[in-house]
Design a protein around this motif. Structure first.
Motif, PDB file in Angstrom:
ATOM      1  N   TYR A 239      -4.559  -9.456  -3.255  1.00  0.00           N
ATOM      2  CA  TYR A 239      -4.401  -8.199  -2.523  1.00  0.00           C
ATOM      3  C   TYR A 239      -3.119  -8.207  -1.693  1.00  0.00           C
ATOM      4  O   TYR A 239      -2.431  -7.188  -1.580  1.00  0.00           O
ATOM      5  N   MET A 240      -2.811  -9.355  -1.098  1.00  0.00           N
ATOM      6  CA  MET A 240      -1.640  -9.440  -0.233  1.00  0.00           C
ATOM      7  C   MET A 240      -0.344  -9.151  -1.000  1.00  0.00           C
ATOM      8  O   MET A 240       0.658  -8.773  -0.405  1.00  0.00           O
ATOM      9  N   TYR A 241      -0.348  -9.333  -2.316  1.00  0.00           N
ATOM     10  CA  TYR A 241       0.854  -9.102  -3.109  1.00  0.00           C
ATOM     11  C   TYR A 241       0.674  -7.956  -4.092  1.00  0.00           C
ATOM     12  O   TYR A 241       1.382  -7.860  -5.082  1.00  0.00           O
ATOM     13  N   SER A 242      -0.289  -7.091  -3.800  1.00  0.00           N
ATOM     14  CA  SER A 242      -0.520  -5.917  -4.638  1.00  0.00           C
ATOM     15  C   SER A 242       0.276  -4.734  -4.095  1.00  0.00           C
ATOM     16  O   SER A 242       0.125  -4.339  -2.937  1.00  0.00           O
ATOM     17  N   THR A 243       1.127  -4.176  -4.924  1.00  0.00           N
ATOM     18  CA  THR A 243       1.915  -3.012  -4.510  1.00  0.00           C
ATOM     19  C   THR A 243       1.013  -1.830  -4.195  1.00  0.00           C
ATOM     20  O   THR A 243       1.199  -1.125  -3.187  1.00  0.00           O
ATOM     21  N   THR A 244       0.032  -1.583  -5.046  1.00  0.00           N
ATOM     22  CA  THR A 244      -0.860  -0.436  -4.831  1.00  0.00           C
ATOM     23  C   THR A 244      -1.666  -0.591  -3.550  1.00  0.00           C
ATOM     24  O   THR A 244      -1.937   0.397  -2.860  1.00  0.00           O
ATOM     25  N   PHE A 245      -2.063  -1.808  -3.213  1.00  0.00           N
ATOM     26  CA  PHE A 245      -2.838  -2.040  -1.992  1.00  0.00           C
ATOM     27  C   PHE A 245      -2.036  -1.641  -0.758  1.00  0.00           C
ATOM     28  O   PHE A 245      -2.503  -0.883   0.099  1.00  0.00           O
ATOM     29  N   TRP A 246      -0.796  -2.120  -0.663  1.00  0.00           N
ATOM     30  CA  TRP A 246       0.018  -1.827   0.516  1.00  0.00           C
ATOM     31  C   TRP A 246       0.453  -0.367   0.558  1.00  0.00           C
ATOM     32  O   TRP A 246       0.524   0.248   1.617  1.00  0.00           O
ATOM     33  N   GLU A 247       0.748   0.203  -0.612  1.00  0.00           N
ATOM     34  CA  GLU A 247       1.118   1.618  -0.641  1.00  0.00           C
ATOM     35  C   GLU A 247      -0.032   2.499  -0.169  1.00  0.00           C
ATOM     36  O   GLU A 247       0.172   3.492   0.549  1.00  0.00           O
ATOM     37  N   SER A 248      -1.245   2.141  -0.551  1.00  0.00           N
ATOM     38  CA  SER A 248      -2.411   2.922  -0.130  1.00  0.00           C
ATOM     39  C   SER A 248      -2.605   2.852   1.377  1.00  0.00           C
ATOM     40  O   SER A 248      -2.875   3.866   2.027  1.00  0.00           O
ATOM     41  N   ILE A 249      -2.476   1.649   1.937  1.00  0.00           N
ATOM     42  CA  ILE A 249      -2.638   1.498   3.387  1.00  0.00           C
ATOM     43  C   ILE A 249      -1.575   2.292   4.134  1.00  0.00           C
ATOM     44  O   ILE A 249      -1.867   2.997   5.112  1.00  0.00           O
ATOM     45  N   GLU A 250      -0.340   2.197   3.686  1.00  0.00           N
ATOM     46  CA  GLU A 250       0.747   2.912   4.356  1.00  0.00           C
ATOM     47  C   GLU A 250       0.539   4.423   4.307  1.00  0.00           C
ATOM     48  O   GLU A 250       0.816   5.133   5.278  1.00  0.00           O
ATOM     49  N   GLN A 251       0.034   4.935   3.188  1.00  0.00           N
ATOM     50  CA  GLN A 251      -0.220   6.366   3.081  1.00  0.00           C
ATOM     51  C   GLN A 251      -1.350   6.792   4.005  1.00  0.00           C
ATOM     52  O   GLN A 251      -1.273   7.839   4.659  1.00  0.00           O
ATOM     53  N   ILE A 252      -2.399   5.992   4.066  1.00  0.00           N
ATOM     54  CA  ILE A 252      -3.530   6.327   4.939  1.00  0.00           C
ATOM     55  C   ILE A 252      -3.076   6.388   6.397  1.00  0.00           C
ATOM     56  O   ILE A 252      -3.414   7.317   7.135  1.00  0.00           O
ATOM     57  N   VAL A 253      -2.307   5.392   6.812  1.00  0.00           N
ATOM     58  CA  VAL A 253      -1.823   5.364   8.196  1.00  0.00           C
ATOM     59  C   VAL A 253      -0.908   6.551   8.473  1.00  0.00           C
ATOM     60  O   VAL A 253      -1.012   7.217   9.511  1.00  0.00           O
ATOM     61  N   GLU A 254      -0.026   6.840   7.528  1.00  0.00           N
ATOM     62  CA  GLU A 254       0.953   7.911   7.725  1.00  0.00           C
ATOM     63  C   GLU A 254       0.278   9.276   7.855  1.00  0.00           C
ATOM     64  O   GLU A 254       0.644  10.085   8.705  1.00  0.00           O
ATOM     65  N   PHE A 255      -0.742   9.533   7.026  1.00  0.00           N
ATOM     66  CA  PHE A 255      -1.372  10.845   7.032  1.00  0.00           C
ATOM     67  C   PHE A 255      -2.507  10.950   8.046  1.00  0.00           C
ATOM     68  O   PHE A 255      -2.913  12.049   8.419  1.00  0.00           O
ATOM     69  N   SER A 256      -3.027   9.823   8.492  1.00  0.00           N
ATOM     70  CA  SER A 256      -4.103   9.855   9.483  1.00  0.00           C
ATOM     71  C   SER A 256      -3.570   9.917  10.910  1.00  0.00           C
ATOM     72  O   SER A 256      -4.255  10.413  11.804  1.00  0.00           O
TER      73      SER A 256
END
Length: 365
Positions: free
Chosen positions: A61-78
């Motif tokens: 998970y720590m090296y998954s592009t989709t994992f980090w992109e999802s977290i960044e989007q959630i933070v940005e829109f929340s």
């Protein structure tokens, strides 16, 4: 983990449950580089977690592009919505600002998605369903209408019809006497055009310097009916988590030894408890009563979350204890290969593409 994050925890208990989730994701984003280095460190490679299924999954998970992109989007829109929740849970009565804050939050989300209707409308629909179905009341619209700072920024004819409808619904509710209703309607003309004392230099300047309810109490003498209505509405407190907070108070009052209270008595005790707590905080001088809420400060362009959400213990962390963020180097990839990381993961991490993660992502925990 703490040795790599400088003593910071990933989970920071917030006042409410949703704030805790948001702060945890935000901390993950901030500690991304440090967490990635932890999983290529000698300490991790020597631990028993490297041979366990959960440990392998977390490392991937720590090296998954989709994992980090999802977290960044959630933070940005929340983040714009979390600011509203913090606004209504503050010490200042926010009734005159909630309506405008919700509109600004939606506009921030829209701008983050580059005004692409196909992208921002699904998020707007989710917000509108919750706002219209559970949170929005005529009081919010009336609060906007009676907030002089917001009201005088817009021509009356250009004010949204929903705001006007909410205001007049409140008027009908608060002035059941037809004579007082007519008197308030006549006074409304003075407020709309800032006549009499409302046009004085002090009244105009004070729109920006004192809270709306205090403004009406100070300058609304010539329109007493409308002043009475405005002070009552603009002094209303709000809460984004009334259920959560009330249940904690209920749990304190409705104990095993005292469990035969009637519903009405229980509600009264919660009411008294909450107001006594506000009274104590006011006596301690923790509530800034005079200064109004500044929405321009809450929603400037590209602003990060306010600093008061940061741990209070952060100042106590020794600077020498903090691990500076740095990019991965060749030695890190050699360690990963020796630890039998998947070849496609190592190559993906080196190039920044993570092909193994972008298709299906890491295994579920």
């Amino acid at each position: 983990m703490r040795s790599f994050t400088g003593g910071k925890e990933l989970v920071r208990p917030g006042v409410t449950r949703f704030a805790t989730y948001f702060l945890a994701l935000q901390t993950l984003c901030e500690q991304k580089g440090n967490l990635r280095r932890m999983f290529v460190s000698a300490e991790w490679m020597e631990s028993s977690f490297t041979t366990q299924a959960n440990g392998i999954a977390v490392a991937e998970y720590m090296y998954s592009t989709t994992f980090w992109e999802s977290i960044e989007q959630i933070v940005e829109f929340s983040e714009p919505l979390v600011k509203i929740l913090r606004l209504v849970d503050g010490d200042k009565p926010p009734m005159g600002y909630v309506y405008e804050a919700m509109d600004r939050a939606k506009e921030v989300i829209k701008s983050k998605l580059e005004n692409n209707r196909d992208k921002y409308m699904p998020l707007w629909d989710i917000i509108d369903r919750r706002w219209d179905g559970q949170m929005h009341t005529p009081l919010h619209a009336a609060g906007y209408f009676l907030n002089p700072l917001l009201f005088y920024k817009t021509d009356f004819l250009e004010i949204d019809a929903e705001i006007k409808q909410g205001f007049f619904k409140c008027m009908e509710k608060m002035f059941p006497d037809l004579e007082k209703f007519d008197a308030a309607t006549i006074e409304l003309e003075m407020y709309k055009h800032a006549k009499g004392f409302l046009s004085s230099r002090a009244a105009i300047q004070s729109r920006k310097t004192i809270q709306p309810a205090a403004w009406w109490a100070s300058f609304g003498d010539e329109i007493p009916n409308l002043r009475w209505m405005a002070v009552r509405i603009l002094s209303q407190p709000c809460s984004s988590s009334a259920c959560e907070r009330n249940w904690s108070v209920f749990e304190h009052i409705h104990s095993k030894k005292r469990n035969r209270l009637s519903q009405q008595r229980l509600n009264d005790l919660v009411f008294v408890h909450h107001n006594l707590r506000l009274k104590i905080r006011k006596a301690q001088g923790t509530i800034e009563e005079c200064l109004p809420i500044d929405l321009d400060e809450i929603y400037p362009e590209c602003e990060l979350i306010a600093a008061d959400d940061v741990d209070d213990d952060d100042d106590d962390v020794d600077d020498d204890y903090v691990v500076a963020d740095r990019p991965l180097v060749s030695e890190d990839f050699d360690i990963m290969r020796q630890a039998n990381f998947r070849p496609e993961w190592v190559e993906g991490i080196r190039t920044g593409s993570c092909p193994g993660a972008s298709s299906s992502g890491p295994p579920a925990l």
